[in-house]
Motif scaffolding. Structure first.
Motif, PDB file in Angstrom:
ATOM      1  N   GLN A  61       0.820  -1.211   0.000  1.00 46.96           N
ATOM      2  CA  GLN A  61       0.000   0.000   0.000  1.00 46.96           C
ATOM      3  C   GLN A  61       0.856   1.265   0.000  1.00 46.96           C
ATOM      4  OE1 GLN A  61      -3.124   0.651  -0.440  1.00 46.96           O
ATOM      5  NE2 GLN A  61      -3.909  -1.453  -0.514  1.00 46.96           N
ATOM      6  N   ASP A  62       2.104   1.168   0.457  1.00 46.00           N
ATOM      7  CA  ASP A  62       3.010   2.318   0.373  1.00 46.00           C
ATOM      8  C   ASP A  62       3.312   2.661  -1.088  1.00 46.00           C
ATOM      9  OD1 ASP A  62       3.161   2.526   3.132  1.00 46.00           O
ATOM     10  OD2 ASP A  62       5.004   1.341   3.278  1.00 46.00           O
ATOM     11  N   ILE A  63       3.432   1.641  -1.928  1.00 43.86           N
ATOM     12  CA  ILE A  63       3.658   1.865  -3.362  1.00 43.86           C
ATOM     13  C   ILE A  63       2.470   2.616  -3.952  1.00 43.86           C
ATOM     14  CG2 ILE A  63       3.976   0.755  -5.610  1.00 43.86           C
ATOM     15  CD1 ILE A  63       5.272  -1.611  -4.093  1.00 43.86           C
ATOM     16  N   ILE A  64       1.264   2.140  -3.636  1.00 45.58           N
ATOM     17  CA  ILE A  64       0.048   2.783  -4.133  1.00 45.58           C
ATOM     18  C   ILE A  64       0.008   4.247  -3.692  1.00 45.58           C
ATOM     19  CG2 ILE A  64      -2.459   2.671  -4.207  1.00 45.58           C
ATOM     20  CD1 ILE A  64      -1.040   0.184  -5.356  1.00 45.58           C
ATOM     21  N   LYS A  65       0.319   4.485  -2.421  1.00 39.87           N
ATOM     22  CA  LYS A  65       0.260   5.839  -1.859  1.00 39.87           C
ATOM     23  C   LYS A  65       1.211   6.788  -2.578  1.00 39.87           C
ATOM     24  CE  LYS A  65       2.633   6.598   1.822  1.00 39.87           C
ATOM     25  NZ  LYS A  65       3.144   6.538   3.205  1.00 39.87           N
ATOM     26  N   HIS A  66       2.448   6.367  -2.785  1.00 37.90           N
ATOM     27  CA  HIS A  66       3.439   7.266  -3.374  1.00 37.90           C
ATOM     28  C   HIS A  66       3.160   7.541  -4.852  1.00 37.90           C
ATOM     29  CE1 HIS A  66       5.949   7.705   0.109  1.00 37.90           C
ATOM     30  NE2 HIS A  66       6.109   6.394   0.233  1.00 37.90           N
ATOM     31  N   ILE A  67       2.604   6.563  -5.565  1.00 40.44           N
ATOM     32  CA  ILE A  67       2.265   6.784  -6.978  1.00 40.44           C
ATOM     33  C   ILE A  67       0.975   7.594  -7.108  1.00 40.44           C
ATOM     34  CG2 ILE A  67       1.559   5.660  -9.130  1.00 40.44           C
ATOM     35  CD1 ILE A  67       3.490   3.379  -8.448  1.00 40.44           C
ATOM     36  N   ASN A  68      -0.072   7.162  -6.446  1.00 43.15           N
ATOM     37  CA  ASN A  68      -1.372   7.817  -6.595  1.00 43.15           C
ATOM     38  C   ASN A  68      -1.412   9.220  -6.000  1.00 43.15           C
ATOM     39  OD1 ASN A  68      -2.070   5.400  -7.744  1.00 43.15           O
ATOM     40  ND2 ASN A  68      -3.657   4.871  -6.283  1.00 43.15           N
ATOM     41  N   GLY A  69      -0.419   9.548  -5.172  1.00 41.07           N
ATOM     42  CA  GLY A  69      -0.367  10.883  -4.585  1.00 41.07           C
ATOM     43  C   GLY A  69       0.229  11.938  -5.501  1.00 41.07           C
ATOM     44  N   GLN A  70       0.705  11.529  -6.692  1.00 38.99           N
ATOM     45  CA  GLN A  70       1.297  12.480  -7.636  1.00 38.99           C
ATOM     46  C   GLN A  70       0.218  13.086  -8.543  1.00 38.99           C
ATOM     47  OE1 GLN A  70       4.511  13.231  -7.319  1.00 38.99           O
ATOM     48  NE2 GLN A  70       4.824  11.629  -5.768  1.00 38.99           N
ATOM     49  N   GLU A  71       0.570  14.140  -9.257  1.00 34.88           N
ATOM     50  CA  GLU A  71      -0.354  14.758 -10.206  1.00 34.88           C
ATOM     51  C   GLU A  71      -0.498  13.874 -11.448  1.00 34.88           C
ATOM     52  OE1 GLU A  71       0.914  18.644 -11.249  1.00 34.88           O
ATOM     53  OE2 GLU A  71       0.873  19.410  -9.203  1.00 34.88           O
ATOM     54  N   ASP A  72      -1.644  13.953 -12.091  1.00 35.14           N
ATOM     55  CA  ASP A  72      -1.854  13.218 -13.337  1.00 35.14           C
ATOM     56  C   ASP A  72      -0.808  13.624 -14.374  1.00 35.14           C
ATOM     57  OD1 ASP A  72      -4.047  12.110 -12.140  1.00 35.14           O
ATOM     58  OD2 ASP A  72      -5.534  12.939 -13.525  1.00 35.14           O
ATOM     59  N   GLY A  73      -0.241  12.630 -15.054  1.00 38.71           N
ATOM     60  CA  GLY A  73       0.721  12.886 -16.120  1.00 38.71           C
ATOM     61  C   GLY A  73       2.097  13.306 -15.674  1.00 38.71           C
ATOM     62  N   SER A  74       2.378  13.237 -14.372  1.00 48.35           N
ATOM     63  CA  SER A  74       3.633  13.819 -13.871  1.00 48.35           C
ATOM     64  C   SER A  74       4.769  12.816 -13.673  1.00 48.35           C
ATOM     65  CB  SER A  74       3.376  14.518 -12.536  1.00 48.35           C
ATOM     66  OG  SER A  74       3.039  13.581 -11.524  1.00 48.35           O
ATOM     67  N   ILE A  75       4.485  11.535 -13.571  1.00 46.37           N
ATOM     68  CA  ILE A  75       5.532  10.570 -13.209  1.00 46.37           C
ATOM     69  C   ILE A  75       6.331  10.152 -14.439  1.00 46.37           C
ATOM     70  CG2 ILE A  75       6.057   8.342 -12.180  1.00 46.37           C
ATOM     71  CD1 ILE A  75       3.524   8.563 -10.533  1.00 46.37           C
ATOM     72  N   ARG A  76       7.590  10.526 -14.450  1.00 46.80           N
ATOM     73  CA  ARG A  76       8.488  10.157 -15.565  1.00 46.80           C
ATOM     74  C   ARG A  76       9.006   8.748 -15.393  1.00 46.80           C
ATOM     75  NH1 ARG A  76      10.608   8.678 -19.329  1.00 46.80           N
ATOM     76  NH2 ARG A  76      12.122   9.670 -20.705  1.00 46.80           N
ATOM     77  N   SER A  77       9.297   8.349 -14.157  1.00 42.40           N
ATOM     78  CA  SER A  77       9.803   6.991 -13.937  1.00 42.40           C
ATOM     79  C   SER A  77       9.532   6.544 -12.510  1.00 42.40           C
ATOM     80  CB  SER A  77      11.303   6.896 -14.237  1.00 42.40           C
ATOM     81  OG  SER A  77      12.052   7.680 -13.332  1.00 42.40           O
ATOM     82  N   VAL A  78       9.417   5.232 -12.351  1.00 46.12           N
ATOM     83  CA  VAL A  78       9.352   4.599 -11.037  1.00 46.12           C
ATOM     84  C   VAL A  78      10.320   3.431 -11.042  1.00 46.12           C
ATOM     85  CG1 VAL A  78       7.958   3.296  -9.397  1.00 46.12           C
ATOM     86  CG2 VAL A  78       6.947   5.248 -10.592  1.00 46.12           C
ATOM     87  N   ASP A  79      11.204   3.388 -10.058  1.00 49.24           N
ATOM     88  CA  ASP A  79      12.081   2.241  -9.843  1.00 49.24           C
ATOM     89  C   ASP A  79      11.664   1.597  -8.532  1.00 49.24           C
ATOM     90  OD1 ASP A  79      14.816   2.201 -11.710  1.00 49.24           O
ATOM     91  OD2 ASP A  79      13.839   4.162 -11.601  1.00 49.24           O
ATOM     92  N   LEU A  80      11.374   0.282  -8.570  1.00 46.96           N
ATOM     93  CA  LEU A  80      10.921  -0.451  -7.388  1.00 46.96           C
ATOM     94  C   LEU A  80      11.973  -1.477  -6.987  1.00 46.96           C
ATOM     95  CD1 LEU A  80       7.220  -0.766  -8.470  1.00 46.96           C
ATOM     96  CD2 LEU A  80       7.957   0.108  -6.254  1.00 46.96           C
ATOM     97  N   PHE A  81      12.524  -1.300  -5.813  1.00 51.18           N
ATOM     98  CA  PHE A  81      13.573  -2.178  -5.292  1.00 51.18           C
ATOM     99  C   PHE A  81      12.976  -3.024  -4.172  1.00 51.18           C
ATOM    100  CE2 PHE A  81      15.430   1.617  -7.030  1.00 51.18           C
ATOM    101  CZ  PHE A  81      16.487   1.154  -7.796  1.00 51.18           C
ATOM    102  N   THR A  82      12.481  -4.197  -4.534  1.00 45.79           N
ATOM    103  CA  THR A  82      11.875  -5.144  -3.607  1.00 45.79           C
ATOM    104  C   THR A  82      12.251  -6.545  -4.059  1.00 45.79           C
ATOM    105  OG1 THR A  82       9.846  -5.509  -4.875  1.00 45.79           O
ATOM    106  CG2 THR A  82       9.867  -3.612  -3.379  1.00 45.79           C
ATOM    107  N   HIS A  83      11.908  -7.547  -3.245  1.00 43.27           N
ATOM    108  CA  HIS A  83      11.962  -8.909  -3.759  1.00 43.27           C
ATOM    109  C   HIS A  83      10.823  -9.096  -4.758  1.00 43.27           C
ATOM    110  CE1 HIS A  83      15.226 -10.259  -1.319  1.00 43.27           C
ATOM    111  NE2 HIS A  83      14.616  -9.952  -0.178  1.00 43.27           N
ATOM    112  N   GLY A  84      11.006 -10.016  -5.687  1.00 45.13           N
ATOM    113  CA  GLY A  84       9.990 -10.153  -6.724  1.00 45.13           C
ATOM    114  C   GLY A  84       9.870 -11.541  -7.299  1.00 45.13           C
TER     115      GLY A  84
END
Length: 241
Positions: A61-84
């Motif tokens: 849910q922290d991932i959701i919070k940090h992404i959805n809290g941005q303005e529409d059209g504003s995110i140039r990149s997301v790097d996720l460092f977790t196990h997968g």
């Protein structure tokens, strides 16, 4: 003659998010954190205009919070460092010496590609778990890049049934026509030089990486470190129907 005032809208500032954490062991989280610092250096060197945000995440849910809290059209990149893995980005609230069974039954707070898999892995009722579909993909720029640095998030070098492909499909549905998503087709590790790296030398950007656009595999590469984004964007545009 009445003067006409023309107001030019300020160009929207782009954001790069580096999100790290969610591991059960301090050593893994330390590696995630150090690699975000190293990746951030590359972004600062190659992009002088974007804002860079770096956040520790403990649950999906922290991932959701940090992404959805941005303005529409504003995110140039997301790097996720977790196990997968192919089905999820794995995060847990457990800490050593919690045994593996309890870790995944009581403390599974991962990001899943489907509710079926979430329930199968006993995370359907775990606080903090989430689905890829909870992300608001309108937050991303048209030429956004997402990179999943965990193990086998792209499954294999020829398969499109994985969480990396899912992210790219969701971006396409949101109209992000030049977007790409990068995942690993192998076991990711921070030993970019084969072992013995200092903290500031650790990096997951090596091995077999797979690039997807619109849910389809467009490139497999073993290039180390930063992948030039305009090259990936060009491939994404070529892949348009």
């Amino acid at each position: 003659m009445r003067a006409v005032l023309v107001v030019l809208a300020a160009e929207q500032r782009k954001v790069r998010l580096l999100l790290w954490g969610g591991a059960a062991t301090p050593g893994d989280n330390s590696a995630f954190e150090w690699v975000t610092l190293n990746v951030m250096k590359d972004y600062k060197a190659n992009d002088k205009s974007s804002t860079i945000e770096r956040h520790q995440i403990r649950v999906a849910q922290d991932i959701i919070k940090h992404i959805n809290g941005q303005e529409d059209g504003s995110i140039r990149s997301v790097d996720l460092f977790t196990h997968g893995g192919m089905q999820a980005l794995y995060l847990t609230t457990a800490a050593p010496p919690t045994n593996a069974a309890l870790r995944y039954v009581l403390h599974n707070s991962s990001l899943y590609r489907s509710r079926t898999r979430m329930i199968f892995n006993a995370a359907g009722w775990t606080k903090g778990s989430a689905l890829v579909g909870e992300i608001t993909f309108a937050k991303f720029a048209t030429n956004a890049k997402i990179e999943l640095h965990g193990c086998k998030t792209a499954g294999t070098e020829s398969d499109d049934d994985n969480i990396t492909a899912d992210f790219s499909t969701q971006l396409a549905k949101a109209g992000k026509s030049a977007s790409v998503v990068i995942g690993h087709a192998d076991q990711a590790n921070p030993n970019i030089n084969g072992g013995g790296e200092k903290n500031n030398e650790q990096d997951y950007r090596h091995g077999q990486r797979v690039i997807f656009s619109k849910g389809k595999l467009i490139k497999v590469t073993k290039q180390k470190l930063h992948l030039v984004e305009r090259d990936s964007e060009a491939l994404a545009k070529k892949s348009q129907p």
